[in-house]
Design an enzyme around this catalytic site. Structure first.
Site, PDB file in Angstrom:
ATOM      1  N   HIS A   1       0.869  -1.182   0.000  1.00 19.39           N
ATOM      2  CA  HIS A   1       0.000   0.000   0.000  1.00 19.39           C
ATOM      3  C   HIS A   1       0.900   1.225   0.000  1.00 19.39           C
ATOM      4  O   HIS A   1       1.620   1.495   0.967  1.00 19.39           O
ATOM      5  CB  HIS A   1      -0.919  -0.008   1.216  1.00 19.39           C
TER       6      HIS A   1
ATOM      7  N   ARG B   1       0.851   4.453   0.256  1.00 16.83           N
ATOM      8  CA  ARG B   1       0.891   5.615   1.154  1.00 16.83           C
ATOM      9  C   ARG B   1       1.336   5.280   2.571  1.00 16.83           C
ATOM     10  O   ARG B   1       1.506   6.176   3.398  1.00 16.83           O
ATOM     11  CB  ARG B   1      -0.492   6.226   1.218  1.00 16.83           C
TER      12      ARG B   1
ATOM     13  N   ASN C   1      -3.617  -5.536  -1.939  1.00 13.74           N
ATOM     14  CA  ASN C   1      -4.063  -6.403  -0.850  1.00 13.74           C
ATOM     15  C   ASN C   1      -5.507  -6.879  -1.023  1.00 13.74           C
ATOM     16  O   ASN C   1      -6.145  -7.308  -0.085  1.00 13.74           O
ATOM     17  CB  ASN C   1      -3.892  -5.695   0.500  1.00 13.74           C
ATOM     18  N   ARG C   2      -5.987  -6.790  -2.258  1.00 16.90           N
ATOM     19  CA  ARG C   2      -7.245  -7.438  -2.642  1.00 16.90           C
ATOM     20  C   ARG C   2      -7.010  -8.311  -3.874  1.00 16.90           C
ATOM     21  O   ARG C   2      -7.955  -8.845  -4.423  1.00 16.90           O
ATOM     22  CB  ARG C   2      -8.326  -6.384  -3.014  1.00 16.90           C
TER      23      ARG C   2
ATOM     24  N   SER D   1       0.152  -0.002   7.539  1.00  9.76           N
ATOM     25  CA  SER D   1      -0.140   0.958   8.608  1.00  9.76           C
ATOM     26  C   SER D   1      -1.496   1.599   8.297  1.00  9.76           C
ATOM     27  O   SER D   1      -1.956   1.506   7.152  1.00  9.76           O
ATOM     28  CB  SER D   1       0.952   2.015   8.687  1.00  9.76           C
TER      29      SER D   1
ATOM     30  N   TYR E   1     -14.070  -5.208   9.613  1.00  9.59           N
ATOM     31  CA  TYR E   1     -14.579  -5.402   8.257  1.00  9.59           C
ATOM     32  C   TYR E   1     -13.857  -6.578   7.614  1.00  9.59           C
ATOM     33  O   TYR E   1     -12.699  -6.851   7.929  1.00  9.59           O
ATOM     34  CB  TYR E   1     -14.414  -4.138   7.397  1.00  9.59           C
TER      35      TYR E   1
ATOM     36  N   GLU F   1      -0.174  -3.930  11.228  1.00  8.72           N
ATOM     37  CA  GLU F   1      -0.574  -2.533  11.052  1.00  8.72           C
ATOM     38  C   GLU F   1       0.297  -1.748  12.024  1.00  8.72           C
ATOM     39  O   GLU F   1       0.083  -1.786  13.242  1.00  8.72           O
ATOM     40  CB  GLU F   1      -2.062  -2.319  11.375  1.00  8.72           C
TER      41      GLU F   1
HETATM   42  O1  0X9 Z   1      -7.459  -3.436   4.305  1.00  6.13           O
HETATM   43  C1  0X9 Z   1      -6.296  -3.851   4.246  1.00  6.13           C
HETATM   44  O2  0X9 Z   1      -5.790  -4.279   3.211  1.00  6.13           O
HETATM   45  C2  0X9 Z   1      -5.452  -3.828   5.513  1.00  6.13           C
HETATM   46  N1  0X9 Z   1      -5.570  -2.568   6.174  1.00  6.13           N
HETATM   47  S1  0X9 Z   1      -4.912  -1.238   5.505  1.00  6.13           S
HETATM   48  O3  0X9 Z   1      -5.325  -0.089   6.293  1.00  6.13           O
HETATM   49  N2  0X9 Z   1      -3.342  -1.339   5.632  1.00  6.13           N
HETATM   50  O4  0X9 Z   1      -5.307  -1.159   4.156  1.00  6.13           O
HETATM   51  C3  0X9 Z   1      -5.906  -4.906   6.457  1.00  6.13           C
HETATM   52  C4  0X9 Z   1      -5.777  -6.296   5.904  1.00  6.13           C
HETATM   53  C5  0X9 Z   1      -6.241  -7.286   6.904  1.00  6.13           C
HETATM   54  N3  0X9 Z   1      -6.113  -8.625   6.447  1.00  6.13           N
HETATM   55  C6  0X9 Z   1      -7.116  -9.340   5.881  1.00  6.13           C
HETATM   56  N4  0X9 Z   1      -8.258  -8.813   5.612  1.00  6.13           N
HETATM   57  N5  0X9 Z   1      -6.856 -10.573   5.660  1.00  6.13           N
HETATM   58 ZN    ZN Z   2      -2.203  -1.356   4.031  1.00  4.51          ZN
END
Ligand code: 0X9
Ligand code: ZN
Length: 432
Positions: free
Chosen positions: A181, A183, A255-256, A309, A364, A386
């Protein structure tokens, strides 16, 4: 003279961050799980940009676009969610940050040091140069790998650190990545600092003797550089080939993008969204690089950490639906051990780490995350960190650069414990 220099820097900075005119940021402090979940809904409704996730009884920070201010405030008041203003003028805060960064950069240039500095956030060129420099100074234990270039042609680089040239198959591997990520600026320095502690300033030699390490400080260099040059709160990659709207709205949320219940929860079908999952799992070269590292070393990766973070949390699978993996006990125990160790050295004004299942802690669900995918394919201990944010003193940042050094040192302490615990579990499993 000094005043003149600061004025010049301020003028340069003012030309930037035009996109954030009229934006404000708010603290949100949910007191019930229902309120925490409501924030998830409001996130979609008002296109919120959550910079730091609230958890129960701990405030988070969200950015709100000018067109949503009034309706957003009404909605959080209706939900009864406690809130207060964080920054009334986000653009002004960012301009100030730029000025301080530039001042620190020019002071550093004057010192002409080879050391990786931890007094400010660094551009990708500084990080790249550091990786190359360490590899050339320590050729016996460090190998620089450049597996691919990003969509915009920037090399993705990582270091393999090993006293046995990665040939001793009995050793566990620890893999840490950062900067997926864009930022989340405190993430890459925690990874470069681990390199420093394993190579340049070794105080835990067992970690070097008994483990092989793979350290990838910036998974997403295109996005990372974009946060310095154009758009401070950019999160995604910068690809434009995913959707017909992608040329206007580039990027995929890395991260998706992993192949774990891909695109089922916590994603948005629009490429203009910050949580766009891409056209398919592993559509992005950046996530494919991480995938390939994991697959190549799967038989001996004992621990995977992916650094994000903000929020002071250590999160583990499964993040899409909040259920627990069969290895949940070990995940929890090792997570707690890492957090406890960090708490020993952490400054008293820092929040303590919350450890737990990703969904249950953050409130979430999100599918397609790295930590879940790595665990699914067989990494026994897989966590999202985080890292801490802390407000105060500085202006737009959620972690004032004066704290970078402290955070990277604290995080290293957590990594040390995590590696040792993971090593024990790895050996125990092998001897069964
Ligand atoms: O949403 C995210 O990708 C992560 N938080 S962030 O604020 N850094 O974007 C959290 C990811 C948590 N992990 C899973 N959902 N498996
Ligand atoms: Zn992140």
């Amino acid at each position: 003279m000094k005043v003149l220099a600061l004025l010049c820097l301020a003028t340069v900075a003012l030309a930037k961050h035009e996109q954030y005119i009229g934006w404000k940021s708010y603290y949100l402090g949910p007191t019930t799980f229902e309120q925490l979940q409501a924030i998830g809904r409001l996130h979609d409704e008002f296109d919120l940009d959550i910079l730091s996730h609230p958890i129960l009884e701990r405030e988070g920070i969200t950015l709100v676009k000018p067109e949503h201010h009034v309706a957003f405030i009404k909605a959080i008041e209706d939900e009864g969610i406690p809130y207060r203003i964080h920054r009334d003028d986000v653009k002004a805060a960012l301009d100030y940050d730029d000025m301080v960064i530039e001042k620190r950069r020019s002071e550093r240039a004057a010192r002409n040091s080879r050391e990786m500095p931890y007094d400010s956030y660094q551009r990708i060129a500084v990080i790249d140069e550091y990786l190359q420099d360490v590899a050339s100074r320590y050729p016996d234990i460090v190998t620089l790998v450049t597996p691919a270039n990003t969509f915009n042609g920037h090399p993705i680089q990582y270091l393999k650190i090993s006293t046995t040239n990665f040939e001793d198959e009995s050793k566990p591997v620890i893999f840490i990545d950062g900067g997926i990520h864009a930022r989340e600026w405190i993430s890459p320095p925690t990874v470069t600092y681990a390199i420093r502690k394993l190579v340049e300033d070794v105080t835990e030699s067992d970690l070097l003797d008994k483990f092989d390490w793979i350290l990838l400080p910036v998974v997403n260099p295109d996005g990372y550089e974009h946060t310095f040059t154009s758009f401070r709160f950019w999160r995604k990659t910068r690809s434009t080939d995913q959707h017909q709207l992608s040329p206007a709205c580039p990027g995929v949320d890395g991260n998706r993008n992993y192949d774990f219940f891909w695109n089922t929860v916590g994603t948005n079908p629009s490429p203009c969204s910050d949580t766009y999952a891409g056209s398919r799992a592993f559509s992005e070269i950046e996530t494919r690089v991480v995938r390939d590292i994991v697959n190549e070393n799967l038989h001996r990766i004992a621990l995977y950490l992916t650094m994000h973070s903000y929020g002071s949390m250590i999160l583990y699978p499964w993040g899409h639906d909040g259920t627990l993996s069969p290895n949940a006990f070990a995940l929890h125990v090792v997570g707690i051990a890492m957090a406890d160790k960090i708490h020993e050295s952490q400054l008293p004004n820092f929040p303590s780490y919350a450890v737990g299942n990703s969904l249950l802690v953050i409130g979430y669900g999100a599918a397609g995350a790295a930590e879940d995918w790595a665990h699914l394919v067989g990494v026994p201990l897989s966590y999202t960190y985080e890292l801490p944010g802390l407000d105060g003193g500085f202006n737009g940042f959620h972690l004032d650069p004066i704290y970078i050094e402290q955070v990277v040192k604290d995080t290293w302490e957590g990594i040390v414990v995590g590696a040792r615990e993971a090593g024990e579990l790895f050996l125990r499993k092998k001897s069964l």
